[in-house]
Structure formats: structure tokens, C-alpha cells
Design a protein around this motif. Structure first.
Motif, PDB file in Angstrom:
ATOM      1  N   THR A  91     -14.399   0.979  11.630  1.00 33.28           N
ATOM      2  CA  THR A  91     -14.713   0.806  10.216  1.00 33.28           C
ATOM      3  C   THR A  91     -13.409   0.678   9.442  1.00 33.28           C
ATOM      4  OG1 THR A  91     -16.739   2.100  10.455  1.00 33.28           O
ATOM      5  CG2 THR A  91     -15.844   1.873   8.221  1.00 33.28           C
ATOM      6  N   VAL A  92     -13.260  -0.413   8.726  1.00 34.77           N
ATOM      7  CA  VAL A  92     -12.039  -0.689   7.973  1.00 34.77           C
ATOM      8  C   VAL A  92     -12.195  -0.208   6.533  1.00 34.77           C
ATOM      9  CG1 VAL A  92     -10.494  -2.506   7.123  1.00 34.77           C
ATOM     10  CG2 VAL A  92     -11.507  -2.684   9.420  1.00 34.77           C
ATOM     11  N   ILE A  93     -11.223   0.558   6.064  1.00 35.11           N
ATOM     12  CA  ILE A  93     -11.192   1.022   4.675  1.00 35.11           C
ATOM     13  C   ILE A  93     -10.244   0.154   3.858  1.00 35.11           C
ATOM     14  CG2 ILE A  93     -10.633   2.974   3.150  1.00 35.11           C
ATOM     15  CD1 ILE A  93     -13.166   3.332   4.907  1.00 35.11           C
ATOM     16  N   GLU A  94      -9.066  -0.128   4.417  1.00 31.99           N
ATOM     17  CA  GLU A  94      -8.093  -1.004   3.770  1.00 31.99           C
ATOM     18  C   GLU A  94      -7.621  -2.025   4.802  1.00 31.99           C
ATOM     19  OE1 GLU A  94      -4.728   1.105   2.204  1.00 31.99           O
ATOM     20  OE2 GLU A  94      -5.940   2.322   0.859  1.00 31.99           O
ATOM     21  N   GLU A  95      -7.769  -3.285   4.505  1.00 28.03           N
ATOM     22  CA  GLU A  95      -7.257  -4.331   5.385  1.00 28.03           C
ATOM     23  C   GLU A  95      -5.732  -4.351   5.300  1.00 28.03           C
ATOM     24  OE1 GLU A  95      -9.168  -8.045   4.609  1.00 28.03           O
ATOM     25  OE2 GLU A  95     -11.139  -7.257   5.123  1.00 28.03           O
ATOM     26  N   PRO A  96      -5.077  -4.995   6.250  1.00 29.71           N
ATOM     27  CA  PRO A  96      -3.612  -5.045   6.213  1.00 29.71           C
ATOM     28  C   PRO A  96      -3.093  -5.606   4.885  1.00 29.71           C
ATOM     29  CG  PRO A  96      -4.390  -5.844   8.315  1.00 29.71           C
ATOM     30  CD  PRO A  96      -5.600  -5.684   7.438  1.00 29.71           C
ATOM     31  N   HIS A  97      -2.094  -4.902   4.362  1.00 33.05           N
ATOM     32  CA  HIS A  97      -1.446  -5.326   3.123  1.00 33.05           C
ATOM     33  C   HIS A  97      -0.040  -4.739   3.097  1.00 33.05           C
ATOM     34  CE1 HIS A  97      -3.145  -1.368   2.177  1.00 33.05           C
ATOM     35  NE2 HIS A  97      -2.175  -1.250   1.288  1.00 33.05           N
ATOM     36  N   ASP A  98       0.775  -5.257   2.212  1.00 32.59           N
ATOM     37  CA  ASP A  98       2.143  -4.759   2.070  1.00 32.59           C
ATOM     38  C   ASP A  98       2.171  -3.676   1.002  1.00 32.59           C
ATOM     39  OD1 ASP A  98       3.220  -6.496   4.021  1.00 32.59           O
ATOM     40  OD2 ASP A  98       3.254  -8.122   2.555  1.00 32.59           O
ATOM     41  N   ALA A  99       2.672  -2.492   1.379  1.00 31.79           N
ATOM     42  CA  ALA A  99       2.839  -1.372   0.459  1.00 31.79           C
ATOM     43  C   ALA A  99       4.338  -1.117   0.295  1.00 31.79           C
ATOM     44  CB  ALA A  99       2.132  -0.131   1.016  1.00 31.79           C
ATOM     45  N   VAL A 100       4.692  -0.129  -0.507  1.00 29.64           N
ATOM     46  CA  VAL A 100       6.106   0.154  -0.751  1.00 29.64           C
ATOM     47  C   VAL A 100       6.845   0.532   0.526  1.00 29.64           C
ATOM     48  CG1 VAL A 100       5.763   0.779  -3.152  1.00 29.64           C
ATOM     49  CG2 VAL A 100       5.627   2.547  -1.396  1.00 29.64           C
ATOM     50  N   PHE A 101       6.139   1.046   1.524  1.00 32.66           N
ATOM     51  CA  PHE A 101       6.765   1.470   2.782  1.00 32.66           C
ATOM     52  C   PHE A 101       6.582   0.447   3.894  1.00 32.66           C
ATOM     53  CE2 PHE A 101       2.659   3.503   2.124  1.00 32.66           C
ATOM     54  CZ  PHE A 101       1.924   3.002   3.193  1.00 32.66           C
ATOM     55  N   GLY A 102       5.955  -0.686   3.608  1.00 39.82           N
ATOM     56  CA  GLY A 102       5.770  -1.726   4.612  1.00 39.82           C
ATOM     57  C   GLY A 102       4.309  -2.072   4.822  1.00 39.82           C
ATOM     58  N   ARG A 103       4.055  -2.842   5.849  1.00 42.03           N
ATOM     59  CA  ARG A 103       2.708  -3.307   6.180  1.00 42.03           C
ATOM     60  C   ARG A 103       1.852  -2.122   6.606  1.00 42.03           C
ATOM     61  NH1 ARG A 103       0.154  -7.843   4.750  1.00 42.03           N
ATOM     62  NH2 ARG A 103      -1.152  -8.705   6.388  1.00 42.03           N
ATOM     63  N   THR A 104       0.587  -2.089   6.179  1.00 46.28           N
ATOM     64  CA  THR A 104      -0.265  -0.951   6.474  1.00 46.28           C
ATOM     65  C   THR A 104      -1.736  -1.359   6.455  1.00 46.28           C
ATOM     66  OG1 THR A 104      -0.744   1.365   5.898  1.00 46.28           O
ATOM     67  CG2 THR A 104      -0.414  -0.148   4.069  1.00 46.28           C
ATOM     68  N   PHE A 105      -2.566  -0.545   7.104  1.00 48.12           N
ATOM     69  CA  PHE A 105      -4.019  -0.643   6.986  1.00 48.12           C
ATOM     70  C   PHE A 105      -4.617   0.713   7.286  1.00 48.12           C
ATOM     71  CE2 PHE A 105      -3.385  -1.781  11.485  1.00 48.12           C
ATOM     72  CZ  PHE A 105      -4.376  -1.059  12.137  1.00 48.12           C
ATOM     73  N   VAL A 106      -5.893   0.906   6.900  1.00 50.99           N
ATOM     74  CA  VAL A 106      -6.581   2.183   7.094  1.00 50.99           C
ATOM     75  C   VAL A 106      -7.965   1.919   7.671  1.00 50.99           C
ATOM     76  CG1 VAL A 106      -7.444   4.295   5.993  1.00 50.99           C
ATOM     77  CG2 VAL A 106      -5.341   3.219   5.148  1.00 50.99           C
ATOM     78  N   ILE A 107      -8.318   2.701   8.695  1.00 50.59           N
ATOM     79  CA  ILE A 107      -9.659   2.683   9.278  1.00 50.59           C
ATOM     80  C   ILE A 107     -10.195   4.112   9.238  1.00 50.59           C
ATOM     81  CG2 ILE A 107      -9.056   0.750  10.785  1.00 50.59           C
ATOM     82  CD1 ILE A 107      -9.164   2.905  13.131  1.00 50.59           C
ATOM     83  N   THR A 108     -11.429   4.307   9.710  1.00 58.50           N
ATOM     84  CA  THR A 108     -11.965   5.657   9.842  1.00 58.50           C
ATOM     85  C   THR A 108     -12.477   5.878  11.259  1.00 58.50           C
ATOM     86  OG1 THR A 108     -14.272   5.168   9.277  1.00 58.50           O
ATOM     87  CG2 THR A 108     -12.773   5.682   7.450  1.00 58.50           C
ATOM     88  N   ASP A 109     -12.545   7.162  11.620  1.00 58.33           N
ATOM     89  CA  ASP A 109     -13.222   7.532  12.859  1.00 58.33           C
ATOM     90  C   ASP A 109     -14.710   7.655  12.545  1.00 58.33           C
ATOM     91  OD1 ASP A 109     -13.726  10.084  11.771  1.00 58.33           O
ATOM     92  OD2 ASP A 109     -12.387  11.132  13.152  1.00 58.33           O
TER      93      ASP A 109
END
Length: 121
Positions: A91-109
Motif C-alpha cells: 500500500t503506497v502512501i506517498e509515491e516517489p518524490h524529491d524532498a529536502v533530504f533527497g528522493r523518498t517514498f512511503v508505504i505501509t505494512d
């Protein structure tokens, strides 16, 4: 003074969570009990799944912390891991994107616990 060496994730179904994290991170448990499963992620450092009390792991509870995986490589490495994990049906919460610390994404268990991927600081 000691540093933290045990990181607990509350889950409702230990077997389901064990299968999820074993597959996602390609790791095997160090210890398995009916309500607690630990993975040694570094010498003397454990990542553990816990269902000690059924009322502590409510699936609808707001999750305010994240499991973090800092990965080596470029933004392309983060995107490649995203593709690999989404092919497993996460389950994807945030698709890949560029943040202040670099490329990131968020999923859930399966219990809604957040898992963030980012580059090394």
C-alpha cells in the motif's frame, strides 16, 4: 550510556507481519514466538514485531512514527526499490518524490505502520 537497540512495531497478526517484513526486507527472523518475532538487523540491534496485548495493536490507530530504510545510490535506486515493492502489492502512501533530504517514498505494512525509503544522509 546505552544506545537504543530494540525497535518494536505493534502488529495485530504476527504471522502475517512476519511474512510481510521477511519478504519486503529479504530477512529471516532471529526469534519466533506466538506474539513476538525479532530480526537482528545489525549485531546486537533488533527490529521486532509485537502483539503482547491485543488491544495495543489497533489497525485503525493513527501511526505517528516510521520504519526507515536509508538506501545507497541515486534517486534511481530509490525509484527501483519503489517499483520492486509495488510489484509485491504494498500500500503506497506517498509515491516517489524529491524532498529536502533527497528522493523518498512511503508505504505501509498490513497494520498501517509507515515505512519510508530515502537515501543515506
Amino acid at each position: 550510556m546505552s544506545t537504543p537497540n530494540l525497535f518494536l512495531i505493534y502488529v495485530t497478526e504476527v504471522e502475517r507481519a512476519t511474512a510481510f517484513y521477511s519478504d519486503l526486507f529479504d530477512m529471516k527472523p532471529a526469534m519466533v514466538t506466538p506474539r513476538y518475532v525479532s530480526f537482528e538487523v545489525a549485531p546486537g540491534v533488533l527490529f521486532a514485531l509485537w502483539n503482547g496485548h491485543g488491544n495495543n495493536a489497533v489497525p485503525t490507530a493513527t501511526r505517528t512514527s516510521e520504519v526507515g530504510l536509508m538506501t545507497p545510490g541515486s534517486a534511481a535506486a530509490v525509484d527501483a526499490l519503489y517499483s520492486q515493492w509495488t510489484s509485491k502489492g504494498v500500500t503506497v502512501i506517498e509515491e516517489p518524490h524529491d524532498a529536502v533530504f533527497g528522493r523518498t517514498f512511503v508505504i505501509t505494512d498490513p497494520d498501517g505502520n509507515l515505512i519510508r525509503v530515502s537515501p543515506f544522509d
